[in-house]
Scaffold this motif. Structure first.
Motif, short mmCIF file in Angstrom:
data_model
loop_
_atom_site.label_atom_id
_atom_site.label_comp_id
_atom_site.label_asym_id
_atom_site.label_seq_id
_atom_site.Cartn_x
_atom_site.Cartn_y
_atom_site.Cartn_z
N ARG A 1 0.86 -1.16 0.00
CA ARG A 1 0.00 0.00 0.00
C ARG A 1 0.91 1.22 0.00
NH1 ARG A 1 -2.25 -3.63 3.37
NH2 ARG A 1 -4.26 -4.48 2.73
N CYS A 2 0.36 2.40 -0.05
CA CYS A 2 1.18 3.61 -0.11
C CYS A 2 1.59 4.05 1.29
CB CYS A 2 0.42 4.73 -0.80
SG CYS A 2 0.22 4.42 -2.57
N CYS A 3 2.65 4.84 1.35
CA CYS A 3 3.13 5.34 2.64
C CYS A 3 3.40 6.85 2.53
CB CYS A 3 4.39 4.61 3.06
SG CYS A 3 5.82 4.94 2.04
N ASP A 4 3.61 7.47 3.69
CA ASP A 4 3.83 8.91 3.75
C ASP A 4 5.29 9.30 3.58
OD1 ASP A 4 1.15 9.36 4.17
OD2 ASP A 4 1.33 9.39 6.35
N ALA A 5 6.18 8.34 3.45
CA ALA A 5 7.61 8.65 3.33
C ALA A 5 7.89 9.36 2.01
CB ALA A 5 8.43 7.37 3.42
N ARG A 6 8.87 10.25 2.05
CA ARG A 6 9.30 10.97 0.85
C ARG A 6 10.80 11.20 0.94
NH1 ARG A 6 6.17 16.43 2.63
NH2 ARG A 6 7.66 17.11 4.18
N SER A 7 11.38 11.80 -0.07
CA SER A 7 12.81 12.06 -0.08
C SER A 7 13.20 12.90 1.13
CB SER A 7 13.21 12.82 -1.34
OG SER A 7 12.99 12.00 -2.46
N GLU A 8 14.39 12.62 1.67
CA GLU A 8 14.98 13.28 2.83
C GLU A 8 14.37 12.84 4.16
OE1 GLU A 8 15.11 17.50 2.34
OE2 GLU A 8 16.62 17.38 0.78
N ASP A 9 13.45 11.89 4.15
CA ASP A 9 12.94 11.32 5.40
C ASP A 9 13.87 10.21 5.85
OD1 ASP A 9 10.77 12.96 5.42
OD2 ASP A 9 9.33 11.45 4.80
N ILE A 10 13.71 9.79 7.08
CA ILE A 10 14.44 8.63 7.59
C ILE A 10 13.42 7.59 8.01
CG2 ILE A 10 15.86 7.78 9.49
CD1 ILE A 10 17.47 10.27 9.33
N VAL A 11 13.63 6.36 7.56
CA VAL A 11 12.78 5.25 8.01
C VAL A 11 13.60 4.39 8.96
CG1 VAL A 11 11.21 5.24 6.02
CG2 VAL A 11 13.29 3.92 5.92
N VAL A 12 12.96 4.00 10.05
CA VAL A 12 13.63 3.25 11.10
C VAL A 12 12.94 1.91 11.26
CG1 VAL A 12 14.27 3.24 13.54
CG2 VAL A 12 14.18 5.40 12.30
N VAL A 13 13.72 0.83 11.29
CA VAL A 13 13.20 -0.51 11.55
C VAL A 13 14.16 -1.18 12.51
CG1 VAL A 13 14.33 -1.50 9.51
CG2 VAL A 13 12.40 -2.66 10.53
N GLU A 14 13.60 -1.70 13.60
CA GLU A 14 14.40 -2.31 14.66
C GLU A 14 15.48 -1.31 15.08
OE1 GLU A 14 15.46 -5.89 12.65
OE2 GLU A 14 13.45 -6.72 12.87
N ASN A 15 16.75 -1.62 14.96
CA ASN A 15 17.82 -0.68 15.33
C ASN A 15 18.52 -0.10 14.11
OD1 ASN A 15 17.40 -1.03 18.05
ND2 ASN A 15 18.74 -2.79 18.15
N ARG A 16 17.93 -0.20 12.94
CA ARG A 16 18.56 0.28 11.72
C ARG A 16 17.82 1.51 11.20
NH1 ARG A 16 19.42 -4.83 7.92
NH2 ARG A 16 20.81 -3.38 6.86
N LYS A 17 18.59 2.44 10.62
CA LYS A 17 18.03 3.68 10.09
C LYS A 17 18.41 3.81 8.62
CE LYS A 17 19.48 5.63 14.42
NZ LYS A 17 20.52 4.66 14.63
N PHE A 18 17.48 4.29 7.80
CA PHE A 18 17.71 4.42 6.38
C PHE A 18 17.26 5.80 5.91
CE2 PHE A 18 17.07 -0.02 7.31
CZ PHE A 18 18.13 -0.62 6.65
N TYR A 19 18.13 6.50 5.19
CA TYR A 19 17.83 7.81 4.62
C TYR A 19 17.18 7.60 3.25
CZ TYR A 19 18.63 12.62 3.06
OH TYR A 19 18.47 13.91 2.61
N VAL A 20 15.99 8.13 3.06
CA VAL A 20 15.25 7.92 1.81
C VAL A 20 15.78 8.87 0.74
CG1 VAL A 20 12.98 7.94 0.72
CG2 VAL A 20 13.20 7.20 3.10
N GLN A 21 16.27 8.30 -0.35
CA GLN A 21 16.78 9.09 -1.47
C GLN A 21 15.68 9.33 -2.52
OE1 GLN A 21 19.45 10.63 -1.41
NE2 GLN A 21 21.24 9.41 -0.96
N GLY A 22 14.75 8.41 -2.64
CA GLY A 22 13.70 8.56 -3.63
C GLY A 22 12.59 7.55 -3.41
N LYS A 23 11.50 7.76 -4.13
CA LYS A 23 10.32 6.91 -3.99
C LYS A 23 9.74 6.68 -5.37
CE LYS A 23 5.78 7.18 -1.76
NZ LYS A 23 4.97 7.99 -0.84
N ARG A 24 9.26 5.46 -5.60
CA ARG A 24 8.68 5.13 -6.90
C ARG A 24 7.41 4.32 -6.68
NH1 ARG A 24 10.08 0.77 -10.88
NH2 ARG A 24 11.28 -0.04 -9.15
N ASN A 25 6.39 4.60 -7.45
CA ASN A 25 5.14 3.84 -7.45
C ASN A 25 5.14 3.03 -8.74
OD1 ASN A 25 2.54 2.89 -7.37
ND2 ASN A 25 1.58 4.87 -7.08
#
Length: 139
Positions: A71-95
Motif C-alpha cells: 500500500r502507499c506510505c507517507d515517506a518521501r525524499s529526505e525522510d528517515i525510516v527506522v526498523v528495529e535498530n537500523r536507520k535508512f535515509y530515503v533518497q527517492g520513492k517510486r510507485n
C-alpha cells in the motif's frame, strides 16, 4: 502467495521527517526528532541490485537498500525510516504500477547513521547548534 526469503518478511517501519529550529544566534538547524514520528508502515527490506545502485550513483544519490511498501506510505525524499535498530535515509520513492498498491523506497543506510540523536538533534534543550557549527565559530 508471496514467498519471502528469510529476513525479507514484512516489518514495521517508522517515518521521521526533517524539521528545523533556530538556535540562540538565529541560525537554522535541521534534524530528526525520534520522539515525533510522522507515520508507520509495513514493508520488506532488501539490498539494492547492482543496476539500481549504479543508476542512483549516476544521479548523485547513492543507495544501499530498497524497501517495498505494501500500500502507499507517507515517506518521501529526505525522510528517515527506522526498523528495529537500523536507520535508512530515503533518497527517492517510486510507485511501480502507478495504481497505489505498492511503493518502492530507495534508501541509503550509511547516510542516516549520524542524523538521529547526534549533534544535529532538533530537540536539543540548550539549542546550541551542531558540532560543525561550533567548530566553524571557534575557528
Amino acid at each position: 502467495m508471496i514467498r519471502f526469503v528469510p529476513g525479507q518478511e514484512k516489518k514495521q517501519f517508522t517515518v521521521l521527517r526533517k524539521s528545523s529550529k533556530r538556535n540562540t544566534r538565529g541560525k537554522v538547524i535541521y534534524g530528526y526528532d525520534p520522539q515525533k514520528p510522522v507515520s508507520s508502515f509495513l514493508g520488506s527490506l532488501s539490498q539494492a541490485s547492482q543496476k539500481e545502485i549504479e543508476q542512483w550513483n549516476q544521479n548523485g544519490h547513492p543507495i544501499t537498500h530498497t524497501v517495498v511498501v505494501y500500500r502507499c506510505c507517507d515517506a518521501r525524499s529526505e525522510d528517515i525510516v527506522v526498523v528495529e535498530n537500523r536507520k535508512f535515509y530515503v533518497q527517492g520513492k517510486r510507485n511501480p504500477a502507478e495504481l497505489g498498491f505498492f511503493d518502492v523506497l530507495f534508501c541509503n543506510e550509511s547516510m542516516a547513521n549520524g542524523l538521529i540523536g547526534g549533534d544535529d538533534n532538533v530537540n536539543d534543550e540548550n539549542n546550541t547548534g551542531s558540532a560543525l557549527e561550533t567548530a566553524q565559530t571557534n575557528g
